[in-house]
Design a protein around this motif. Structure first.
Motif, short mmCIF file in Angstrom:
data_model
loop_
_atom_site.label_atom_id
_atom_site.label_comp_id
_atom_site.label_asym_id
_atom_site.label_seq_id
_atom_site.Cartn_x
_atom_site.Cartn_y
_atom_site.Cartn_z
N ARG A 286 0.84 -1.20 0.00
CA ARG A 286 0.00 0.00 0.00
C ARG A 286 0.88 1.26 0.00
NH1 ARG A 286 -1.50 3.41 3.97
NH2 ARG A 286 -3.54 4.40 3.76
N GLN A 287 1.88 1.27 0.87
CA GLN A 287 2.74 2.46 0.96
C GLN A 287 3.60 2.61 -0.30
OE1 GLN A 287 2.14 4.41 3.66
NE2 GLN A 287 3.34 5.98 2.61
N ILE B 202 1.46 4.32 -2.77
CA ILE B 202 1.31 5.75 -2.44
C ILE B 202 2.56 6.54 -2.84
CG2 ILE B 202 1.14 7.36 -0.48
CD1 ILE B 202 -0.80 5.27 0.83
N GLU B 203 3.74 6.01 -2.52
CA GLU B 203 4.97 6.75 -2.85
C GLU B 203 5.15 6.85 -4.37
OE1 GLU B 203 6.47 8.44 -0.60
OE2 GLU B 203 5.40 7.49 1.05
N ALA C 99 2.70 6.89 -6.53
CA ALA C 99 1.69 7.87 -6.97
C ALA C 99 2.18 9.29 -6.71
CB ALA C 99 0.36 7.62 -6.25
N LYS C 100 2.81 9.50 -5.55
CA LYS C 100 3.37 10.84 -5.25
C LYS C 100 4.43 11.23 -6.28
CE LYS C 100 2.98 10.74 -0.19
NZ LYS C 100 3.82 10.45 0.99
N THR D 5 -7.23 2.39 -0.02
CA THR D 5 -5.95 2.77 -0.66
C THR D 5 -6.22 3.47 -1.99
OG1 THR D 5 -4.92 0.85 0.36
CG2 THR D 5 -3.72 1.85 -1.46
N GLU E 65 -7.21 7.05 -1.50
CA GLU E 65 -6.05 7.85 -1.07
C GLU E 65 -5.15 8.17 -2.27
OE1 GLU E 65 -2.74 7.47 2.47
OE2 GLU E 65 -4.57 6.29 2.57
N ILE E 66 -5.00 7.22 -3.15
CA ILE E 66 -4.12 7.42 -4.31
C ILE E 66 -4.78 8.35 -5.34
CG2 ILE E 66 -3.17 6.20 -6.33
CD1 ILE E 66 -2.29 4.03 -4.34
N LEU F 244 -4.29 11.91 -4.82
CA LEU F 244 -2.98 12.46 -5.18
C LEU F 244 -2.96 12.93 -6.63
CD1 LEU F 244 -0.78 9.78 -3.36
CD2 LEU F 244 -1.01 12.18 -2.72
N LYS G 251 6.68 2.92 5.30
CA LYS G 251 7.30 3.99 4.51
C LYS G 251 8.81 3.79 4.35
CE LYS G 251 7.15 8.88 3.67
NZ LYS G 251 6.44 10.11 3.85
N LYS H 265 10.75 2.97 -4.11
CA LYS H 265 10.63 4.09 -5.05
C LYS H 265 11.99 4.48 -5.61
CE LYS H 265 10.20 8.58 -3.99
NZ LYS H 265 10.89 9.56 -4.81
#
Ligand code: NAP
Length: 242
Positions: A18-19, A22-23, A25-26, A45, A48-49, A52, A213, A220
């Motif tokens: 999941r994290q 997210i990273e 996607a950021k 999730t 949240e994405i 972004l 994270k 990432k």
């Protein structure tokens, strides 16, 4: 079809995956969140994405089921048109001392944690070869490096992923595709919630468990921040295995 780069993260409804999603996607990638059955977590999730500002979908399929994986990859290509980053993250544990480990415990872990990498990477690497670019990150574990009591199945699968990472890095480098692995130590997720945390922290030089994270930032880095690292296994474990 996607104009952004696209990342497929397996096991991205919860925890480390999941994290990672997210990273990525950021970093501006469109995201496919794969999951096995926990729709509520996957949708959380997903929201949240999407917030972004990237395109994202949640796709339920079992990474250990070759036909289901192939069908899902086809759908992803119809919808997104490309896959630039693959994070082979989905995984399970079925711990027990080897003397008492039954065949189901053995096969479930090998199929979900290792054979899945074949099922998913096989079609995705063909897509990346056509694109002449791509980056694959496999979620190994320190268990695959130093072996863990009660985890003969899991250590075998994770050691297999490390060999897979190195062999594939050599094969795919000429096609501009990099393949790396991250080897987390103990990370706070559902997978580790029943372990004796204080005893584990004692053994970790940095004196804390990892957060999702901590692992996701390493993923990432290998997936999109560098262009010149391949065939490596990056331990992210607070110094547990030095
Ligand atoms: P987790 O919190 O238990 O999450 C597991 C994720 O994998 C969930 O999204 C789950 O989907 C998905 N999944 C499980 N089986 C699947 C299948 N057959 N097909 C598709 N998706 C499947 O686990 P985690 O701690 O984040 O672990 C993620 C990865 O890191 C695993 O490969 C694990 O071995 C590795 N790792 C973890 C640690 C640690 O300390 N946590 C340490 C080293 C390595 P649902 O939500 O739908 O069930």
């Amino acid at each position: 079809m996607s104009e952004n780069k696209v990342a497929l993260v397996t096991g991205a409804s919860r925890g480390i995956g999941r994290q990672c999603a997210i990273e990525l996607a950021k970093a501006g990638l469109d995201i496919i969140i794969n999951y096995a059955g926990n729709e509520e977590a996957a949708n959380k999730t997903l929201e949240e994405i999407k917030a972004l500002g990237v395109k994202a979908v949640a796709k339920k399929f079992n990474v250990a089921d070759k036909e289901a994986v192939e069908a899902a990859i086809k759908e992803i290509m119809d919808e997104f048109g490309r896959i630039d980053v693959l994070v082979n993250n989905a995984g399970i544990t079925r711990d027990g001392l080897f003397m008492r480990m039954n065949e189901t415990q053995w096969l479930d872990v090998i199929n979900t944690n290792l054979n899945s990498a074949y099922y998913v990477t096989n079609p995705v690497s063909k897509i990346m070869i056509k694109q002449r670019s791509g980056s694959i990150v496999n979620m190994a574990s320190i268990s695959g490096i130093y072996g863990n009591m009660g985890q003969a199945n899991y250590s075998t699968a994770k050691a297999g992923l490390i060999g897979f990472t190195k062999a594939l890095a050599k094969e795919l480098a000429s096609r501009n595709i990099r393949v790396n692995a991250v080897a987390p130590g103990f990370v706070q997720t559902d997978m580790t919630k029943d372990l004796p945390q204080e005893a584990i922290i004692e053994r970790i030089p940095l004196k804390r468990l990892g957060e999702p994270k901590d692992i996701a930032l390493a993923v990432k880095f290998l997936a999109v921040d560098t262009d010149y690292v391949t065939g490596q296994v990056l331990s992210v474990d607070g110094g547990l295995v030095i």
